[in-house]
Design a protein around this motif. Structure first.
Motif, PDB file in Angstrom:
ATOM      1  N   SER A 116       0.831  -1.213   0.000  1.00 38.13           N
ATOM      2  CA  SER A 116       0.000   0.000   0.000  1.00 38.13           C
ATOM      3  C   SER A 116       0.862   1.258   0.000  1.00 38.13           C
ATOM      4  CB  SER A 116      -0.935   0.005   1.216  1.00 38.13           C
ATOM      5  OG  SER A 116      -1.904  -1.005   1.112  1.00 38.13           O
ATOM      6  N   ALA A 117       1.941   1.231   0.788  1.00 45.08           N
ATOM      7  CA  ALA A 117       2.845   2.387   0.833  1.00 45.08           C
ATOM      8  C   ALA A 117       3.528   2.592  -0.512  1.00 45.08           C
ATOM      9  CB  ALA A 117       3.886   2.199   1.936  1.00 45.08           C
ATOM     10  N   LEU A 118       3.955   1.495  -1.149  1.00 45.65           N
ATOM     11  CA  LEU A 118       4.566   1.596  -2.476  1.00 45.65           C
ATOM     12  C   LEU A 118       3.591   2.185  -3.481  1.00 45.65           C
ATOM     13  CD1 LEU A 118       6.426  -1.838  -2.683  1.00 45.65           C
ATOM     14  CD2 LEU A 118       7.519   0.414  -2.714  1.00 45.65           C
ATOM     15  N   GLU A 119       2.374   1.691  -3.466  1.00 45.89           N
ATOM     16  CA  GLU A 119       1.371   2.157  -4.421  1.00 45.89           C
ATOM     17  C   GLU A 119       0.965   3.603  -4.170  1.00 45.89           C
ATOM     18  OE1 GLU A 119      -1.627  -0.854  -4.075  1.00 45.89           O
ATOM     19  OE2 GLU A 119      -0.639  -2.174  -5.560  1.00 45.89           O
ATOM     20  N   ALA A 120       1.209   4.090  -2.944  1.00 47.42           N
ATOM     21  CA  ALA A 120       0.946   5.493  -2.625  1.00 47.42           C
ATOM     22  C   ALA A 120       2.107   6.395  -3.019  1.00 47.42           C
ATOM     23  CB  ALA A 120       0.650   5.642  -1.132  1.00 47.42           C
ATOM     24  N   GLY A 121       3.164   5.806  -3.602  1.00 48.20           N
ATOM     25  CA  GLY A 121       4.296   6.597  -4.067  1.00 48.20           C
ATOM     26  C   GLY A 121       5.401   6.796  -3.052  1.00 48.20           C
ATOM     27  N   LYS A 122       5.339   6.078  -1.937  1.00 48.39           N
ATOM     28  CA  LYS A 122       6.385   6.207  -0.928  1.00 48.39           C
ATOM     29  C   LYS A 122       7.558   5.287  -1.246  1.00 48.39           C
ATOM     30  CE  LYS A 122       3.282   7.290   2.949  1.00 48.39           C
ATOM     31  NZ  LYS A 122       2.836   6.838   4.293  1.00 48.39           N
ATOM     32  N   VAL A 123       8.761   5.719  -0.856  1.00 46.81           N
ATOM     33  CA  VAL A 123       9.914   4.821  -0.827  1.00 46.81           C
ATOM     34  C   VAL A 123       9.887   4.122   0.517  1.00 46.81           C
ATOM     35  CG1 VAL A 123      12.422   4.646  -0.848  1.00 46.81           C
ATOM     36  CG2 VAL A 123      11.279   6.295  -2.336  1.00 46.81           C
ATOM     37  N   ILE A 124       9.943   2.793   0.509  1.00 43.66           N
ATOM     38  CA  ILE A 124       9.855   2.081   1.776  1.00 43.66           C
ATOM     39  C   ILE A 124      11.192   1.417   2.103  1.00 43.66           C
ATOM     40  CG2 ILE A 124       7.380   1.746   1.569  1.00 43.66           C
ATOM     41  CD1 ILE A 124       7.876  -1.141   0.797  1.00 43.66           C
ATOM     42  N   PHE A 125      11.504   1.422   3.399  1.00 45.39           N
ATOM     43  CA  PHE A 125      12.747   0.840   3.894  1.00 45.39           C
ATOM     44  C   PHE A 125      12.414  -0.386   4.734  1.00 45.39           C
ATOM     45  CE2 PHE A 125      13.772   5.169   2.953  1.00 45.39           C
ATOM     46  CZ  PHE A 125      15.105   5.176   2.577  1.00 45.39           C
ATOM     47  N   PHE A 126      13.146  -1.470   4.481  1.00 43.47           N
ATOM     48  CA  PHE A 126      12.998  -2.683   5.271  1.00 43.47           C
ATOM     49  C   PHE A 126      14.204  -2.794   6.193  1.00 43.47           C
ATOM     50  CE2 PHE A 126      10.832  -3.802   1.193  1.00 43.47           C
ATOM     51  CZ  PHE A 126       9.539  -3.861   1.703  1.00 43.47           C
ATOM     52  N   ALA A 127      14.012  -2.488   7.473  1.00 47.79           N
ATOM     53  CA  ALA A 127      15.099  -2.509   8.449  1.00 47.79           C
ATOM     54  C   ALA A 127      14.957  -3.741   9.344  1.00 47.79           C
ATOM     55  CB  ALA A 127      15.067  -1.237   9.287  1.00 47.79           C
ATOM     56  N   GLY A 128      16.044  -4.089  10.020  1.00 50.04           N
ATOM     57  CA  GLY A 128      15.986  -5.163  11.003  1.00 50.04           C
ATOM     58  C   GLY A 128      16.055  -6.564  10.453  1.00 50.04           C
ATOM     59  N   GLY A 129      16.456  -6.699   9.183  1.00 50.41           N
ATOM     60  CA  GLY A 129      16.560  -8.029   8.583  1.00 50.41           C
ATOM     61  C   GLY A 129      15.238  -8.765   8.601  1.00 50.41           C
ATOM     62  N   ILE A 130      15.278 -10.059   8.932  1.00 52.61           N
ATOM     63  CA  ILE A 130      14.030 -10.811   9.060  1.00 52.61           C
ATOM     64  C   ILE A 130      13.640 -10.971  10.534  1.00 52.61           C
ATOM     65  CG2 ILE A 130      14.477 -12.042   6.907  1.00 52.61           C
ATOM     66  CD1 ILE A 130      14.988 -14.558   8.602  1.00 52.61           C
ATOM     67  N   GLY A 131      14.421 -10.334  11.412  1.00 50.90           N
ATOM     68  CA  GLY A 131      14.068 -10.353  12.823  1.00 50.90           C
ATOM     69  C   GLY A 131      14.612 -11.527  13.596  1.00 50.90           C
ATOM     70  N   HIS A 132      15.415 -12.374  12.955  1.00 53.23           N
ATOM     71  CA  HIS A 132      15.959 -13.558  13.613  1.00 53.23           C
ATOM     72  C   HIS A 132      17.459 -13.650  13.373  1.00 53.23           C
ATOM     73  CE1 HIS A 132      11.978 -15.136  14.529  1.00 53.23           C
ATOM     74  NE2 HIS A 132      11.627 -14.824  13.298  1.00 53.23           N
ATOM     75  N   PRO A 133      18.206 -14.214  14.322  1.00 50.62           N
ATOM     76  CA  PRO A 133      19.644 -14.390  14.130  1.00 50.62           C
ATOM     77  C   PRO A 133      19.940 -15.459  13.095  1.00 50.62           C
ATOM     78  CG  PRO A 133      18.942 -15.499  16.139  1.00 50.62           C
ATOM     79  CD  PRO A 133      17.750 -14.730  15.627  1.00 50.62           C
ATOM     80  N   TYR A 134      21.203 -15.521  12.696  1.00 54.21           N
ATOM     81  CA  TYR A 134      21.710 -16.518  11.747  1.00 54.21           C
ATOM     82  C   TYR A 134      21.235 -16.265  10.312  1.00 54.21           C
ATOM     83  CZ  TYR A 134      23.274 -19.046  15.866  1.00 54.21           C
ATOM     84  OH  TYR A 134      23.904 -19.381  17.051  1.00 54.21           O
ATOM     85  N   PHE A 135      20.634 -15.106  10.054  1.00 60.85           N
ATOM     86  CA  PHE A 135      20.261 -14.733   8.692  1.00 60.85           C
ATOM     87  C   PHE A 135      20.843 -13.353   8.398  1.00 60.85           C
ATOM     88  CE2 PHE A 135      16.918 -17.736   9.838  1.00 60.85           C
ATOM     89  CZ  PHE A 135      16.890 -18.561   8.724  1.00 60.85           C
TER      90      PHE A 135
END
Length: 233
Positions: A116-135
């Motif tokens: 929804s944020a992408l379709e609204a024209g926002k640049v989105i940031f994915f922080a924190g990896g996948i939230g689990h160690p070893y990745f």
């Protein structure tokens, strides 16, 4: 390929510039201006940033691996907050998602909210990896690209592509213009961690690896004019 939605991976070290640590604001601002040009053409952009400008894995045997990875996840949150603000300064709207609550700093990730944020024209940031160690952030990059159904991953690095050996150690190392993801997996070329490469292969997610420091490198890669390496599926 006509790209409508991309996942851009930025290395933390590249954003630090010659200082190798922290942030180099002119470098980050230059990246922001390139992304703004792309967004202004209608391309939807998601971004993952590594944390290597603050923390690189388990640097001490006194620190548990899980805790070391958690520090790395928080480094990526700091990076995304900083870079997001530079993006806003140059005129873009942004939103930061994490796979774990960060109070009011970020939004909790869900595919629906991100798209929804992408379709609204926002640049989105994915922080924190996948939230689990070893990745690693490689896995976070591929996973989010698959989830938001990106057309391609664009990986901007200090090294300008995929080589048959380490170009820092071998002056005769050969750079590939294109290489199948299966060959990357089979030869374990070190382009990304193996689990992320397999996820890329299984989900047929193409990737281009290119040098961030080349002039207009992000814009040229989106236009299919990259001097880097295209990893085909």
């Amino acid at each position: 390929m006509d790209m409508k939605r991309i996942l851009l991976k930025l290395s933390g070290e590249a954003l630090a510039g010659e200082k190798k640590t922290g942030f180099d604001e002119p470098t980050v601002t230059a990246v922001a201006m390139q992304v703004k040009d792309i967004v202004d053409t209608g391309v939807q952009v998601g971004i993952v940033i590594g944390g290597g400008n603050f923390w690189r894995g388990r640097t001490s045997e006194t620190i548990d691996r899980t805790k070391a990875d958690q520090i790395g996840m928080l480094a990526t949150v700091m990076n995304c907050i900083y870079v997001s603000e530079i993006f806003r300064y140059v005129g873009m709207r942004t939103e930061i998602f994490t796979p774990f609550p960060c109070a009011s700093f970020t939004e909790l990730f869900s595919k629906d909210r991100a798209v929804s944020a992408l379709e609204a024209g926002k640049v989105i940031f994915f922080a924190g990896g996948i939230g689990h160690p070893y990745f690693s952030t490689d896995m976070g990059t591929v996973l989010r690209a698959v989830e938001i159904e990106a057309d391609m991953i664009l990986s901007a690095r200090a090294v300008d592509g995929v080589y048959d050996s380490d170009p820092k150690l071998n002056k005769d190392a050969k750079k590939y213009d294109t290489i199948p993801i299966k060959k990357v997996v089979d030869k374990q070329l070190g382009v990304m961690d193996l689990a992320a490469a397999v996820l890329c292969m299984e989900n047929k997610m193409p990737m281009t690896i290119f040098g961030l420091n080349e002039e207009k490198s992000i814009i040229n890669t989106v236009k299919g004019k990259s001097n880097g390496t295209v990893i085909t599926v």
